[in-house]
Scaffold this motif. Structure first.
Motif, mmCIF file in Angstrom:
data_model
loop_
_atom_site.group_PDB
_atom_site.id
_atom_site.type_symbol
_atom_site.label_atom_id
_atom_site.label_comp_id
_atom_site.label_asym_id
_atom_site.label_seq_id
_atom_site.Cartn_x
_atom_site.Cartn_y
_atom_site.Cartn_z
ATOM 1 N N SER A 1 0.809 -1.220 0.000
ATOM 2 C CA SER A 1 0.000 0.000 0.000
ATOM 3 C C SER A 1 0.843 1.271 0.000
ATOM 4 O O SER A 1 0.305 2.364 0.143
ATOM 5 N N ALA B 1 0.307 -0.420 -8.062
ATOM 6 C CA ALA B 1 -0.995 0.131 -7.662
ATOM 7 C C ALA B 1 -2.068 -0.934 -7.494
ATOM 8 O O ALA B 1 -2.947 -0.789 -6.642
ATOM 9 N N TYR B 2 -2.026 -1.977 -8.307
ATOM 10 C CA TYR B 2 -3.150 -2.915 -8.312
ATOM 11 C C TYR B 2 -2.791 -4.330 -7.862
ATOM 12 O O TYR B 2 -3.631 -5.217 -7.883
ATOM 13 N N ARG C 1 -9.957 -0.765 -1.712
ATOM 14 C CA ARG C 1 -9.253 0.466 -2.047
ATOM 15 C C ARG C 1 -8.641 0.359 -3.460
ATOM 16 O O ARG C 1 -8.803 1.250 -4.293
ATOM 17 N N LYS C 2 -7.968 -0.771 -3.707
ATOM 18 C CA LYS C 2 -7.303 -0.925 -5.010
ATOM 19 C C LYS C 2 -8.308 -1.102 -6.143
ATOM 20 O O LYS C 2 -8.096 -0.632 -7.258
ATOM 21 N N ARG D 1 -9.806 2.266 -6.918
ATOM 22 C CA ARG D 1 -8.790 3.080 -7.594
ATOM 23 C C ARG D 1 -8.631 2.667 -9.069
ATOM 24 O O ARG D 1 -8.526 3.520 -9.951
ATOM 25 N N LYS E 1 -11.493 4.080 -11.062
ATOM 26 C CA LYS E 1 -11.324 5.528 -11.303
ATOM 27 C C LYS E 1 -10.264 5.773 -12.368
ATOM 28 O O LYS E 1 -10.464 6.548 -13.305
ATOM 29 N N ASP E 2 -9.106 5.103 -12.216
ATOM 30 C CA ASP E 2 -7.999 5.314 -13.158
ATOM 31 C C ASP E 2 -8.392 4.962 -14.587
ATOM 32 O O ASP E 2 -7.940 5.583 -15.545
ATOM 33 N N ARG F 1 -17.595 2.301 -0.440
ATOM 34 C CA ARG F 1 -16.582 3.017 -1.229
ATOM 35 C C ARG F 1 -17.026 3.239 -2.676
ATOM 36 O O ARG F 1 -16.665 4.247 -3.284
#
Ligand SMILES: [Zn+2]
Lengths: 367, 217
Positions: free
Chosen positions: A206, A212-213, A257-258, A261, A264-265, A290
């Motif tokens: 993290s 990131a993933y 969280r990932k 993300r 979104k990315d 989330r």
């Protein structure tokens, strides 16, 4: 709609013998025989025991699914089967049965990818998959983040675990806490009575420089085990509920969280969660929270469709038929490490020189 | 009558059709690691060679082993699935009996196949139709006395010549022999084995990765 493809799917990649029947995106039957109880005393799935159980259960499970669906096998438009990834010997039982079944019925055969099937099963619950769909697959065998612009032809790996699968971490912590196998359901239950903030367990990968993933649960597993042993060595009682809640929170925090993300990315407004760990109530709740905050629509099938089953294979097979994807050949292999980028295993077509059987079989089988 | 016989319990992937009188088509390929890929194309080939389709089959015959597990299951699940779709009986035969029958030997002998892990699957016969012991799995050296002085059929003899000096053919299983034996037994009203595997070994049931104590003591 009667013209939607009627497909039977066979799944034997791990310890569940699953046979499902779907018409398009409608579930007609989902028969499962599990050998999980046999594995329980070993604390994990024993491949040879799983393979033996698949052989025993295969034909009865097919017959049960047909009976439940109330259809005749002659009416099927195709037979789908998990070609991989999974346990080699276990996959081989299902692939062999599917080939025999397709051949005897003179129906096209579709060897499909287990991971893509986990995603596609949501069509049975929430209708056609949005394109693209982001999918988080979490189970005892996999932890992957996948982007699927077309579930029959284009599935892209975004991230995956670099060590243990999420479900494996649940099983291992359950073992340390003497809670039995599988660990997911019991930890979920105990965690409800514990404090998720009681112990600050680490969130793997993290950091700002980490991939990131990708996921890592090995460090978390070790940290939890150390914490428990320290308590035991000090002669103190282990607060099992707090440990379960704090451990579970660390896992689902990173997963959601990932996943959010990644959505979104990539500008994807749908997140699908599948695999056995998707049955975890805290994962569902936190993902919901989330996703809502991020304006993402969450799709999670009911728990029975998240764990390994034949319906998911049938769902992907039906999509293959609907989109006119080429069928597999009679020499289809079970491929324990089938890449996630291959949603199915199309036949070799006419480009073969060594075996005339391919040519003959296509004429006879798929007129 | 049309018998379809398959056996995948040994390195051979072997398929034959028998009409009750003769073998009408057969194919065998020895490739211990590709049973799953080879079996269905082989079935298709024998049917094609005979100018028939699967619907014409009235009886299925399957070698139930003993054999190393993974390949063995391919033939069994294929036969069971065919049986279910066609609604015809599935007859099990000991794989070693097929080798014995193919040998045609009229005196006492032994059949031994490769069980891997330095062991053989084996059984004793009075003649090519008559098995007189249950199939077993043993290290060749441990059965040397019991098999001394008799001919030995099968790949076990080829692998362990020091224990089985009098090797006889055939080395590999053939579904044609299995089918012929089955046709004889059907005509005589003799029984068959259930189409379930003869593993002869318990599964290697170990926890894949044991939890290790991580705190240094
Ligand atoms: Zn799975």
């Amino acid at each position: 709609m009667a013209d939607e493809p009627l497909v039977l799917g066979i799944e034997t990649s791990c310890d569940e013998t699953g046979v499902g029947i779907v018409r398009g995106t409608t579930l007609l039957a989902d028969a499962v025989a599990s050998s999980v109880d046999t594995h329980a005393r070993f604390g994990g799935v024993v491949p040879e025991i799983a393979s033996r159980a698949h052989l025993e259960a295969m034909v009865p499970t097919i017959e049960r699914a047909l009976k439940t669906a109330g259809i005749s096998a002659r009416d099927l438009d195709g037979i789908a089967v998990t070609a991989g990834p999974g346990l080699a010997g276990a996959l081989l039982v299902g692939v062999s049965a599917a080939k025999a079944y397709a051949y005897a019925l003179n129906k096209p055969l579709y060897g499909v990818n287990h991971l893509a099937s986990h995603i596609c099963v949501d069509q049975l619950e929430h209708g056609p998959l949005p394109e693209p769909t982001m999918a988080l697959l979490v189970s005892g065998g996999h932890s992957s983040l996948l982007l699927a612009p077309d579930i029959t032809a284009d599935v892209r790996p975004m991230g995956a675990t670099i060590d243990d699968a999420a479900g494996e971490a649940f099983d291992k912590i359950a073992r340390v806490l003497d809670l039995g196998f599988p660990g997911g359901p019991v930890i979920d239950r105990l965690a409800k009575e514990g404090d998720p903030k009681a112990i600050a367990f680490p969130r793997g990968l993290s950091g700002s420089r980490d991939p990131a993933y990708d996921f890592s649960f090995s460090g978390l597993k070790t940290a939890v085990a150390r914490w428990i042993e320290a308590k035991r060595n000090a002669g103190e009682e282990v607060p099992v509920r707090d440990v379960a809640a704090s451990f579970q929170e660390a896992v689902v925090d990173v997963l959601t969280r990932k996943a959010v993300r990644a959505c979104k990315d990539e500008g994807v407004d749908h997140l699908m969660i599948g695999g056995g760990v998707a049955a975890n109530s805290r994962l569902r709740a936190l993902a919901q929270e989330r996703c809502e905050k991020a304006g993402i629509r969450l799709r999670v099938p009911r728990p029975g469709l998240c764990t390994d089953n034949g319906a998911m294979v049938a769902a992907l097979g039906a999509e293959m038929v609907a989109r006119n994807r080429p069928a597999s050949d009679l020499d289809l292999s079970a491929d324990s490490s089938l890449p996630v980028t291959d949603p199915h295993v199309p036949g070799a077509g006419h480009s073969h020189d060594h075996d005339h059987v391919h040519e003959v079989s296509k004429e006879n089988l798929y007129p | 009558m049309l018998l379809l016989a398959v056996d995948t319990a040994t390195p051979a992937v072997t398929v034959a059709l028998h009409d009750g009188t003769d073998v009408v088509a057969e194919t065998s390929r020895v490739d211990a690691r590709r049973h799953g890929e080879l079996l269905l194309p082989a079935v298709h080939q024998v049917l094609g060679d005979a100018g028939l389709t699967l619907d014409a089959v009235t009886d299925l015959v399957v070698g139930v082993g003993p054999g190393p597990y993974t390949g063995l299951r391919v033939g069994l699940v294929t036969a069971a699935t065919f049986g279910s779709v066609l609604g015809v009986p599935v007859h099990g035969l000991c794989t070693l009996d097929g080798l014995a029958y193919a040998s045609g030997i009229e005196e006492p002998f032994v059949v031994a196949t490769d069980a891997r892990r330095k062991e053989v699957y084996w059984a004793r016969y009075d003649d090519f139709r008559t098995r007189v012991s249950e199939p077993s799995v043993d290290r060749p050296a441990d059965i040397a006395e019991q098999v001394a002085g008799v001919p030995v059929v099968g790949a076990g003899a080829v692998l362990y010549p020091e224990v089985f000096p009098d090797a006889r053919g055939p080395e590999h299983q053939s579904a044609a022999a299995l089918a012929s034996l089955a046709a004889e037994r059907l005509a005589a009203g003799a029984g068959f084995l259930a189409p379930v595997p003869l593993y002869l070994r318990r599964p290697d049931a170990q926890v894949p990765k044991n939890y290790k104590v991580v705190t240094p003591q």
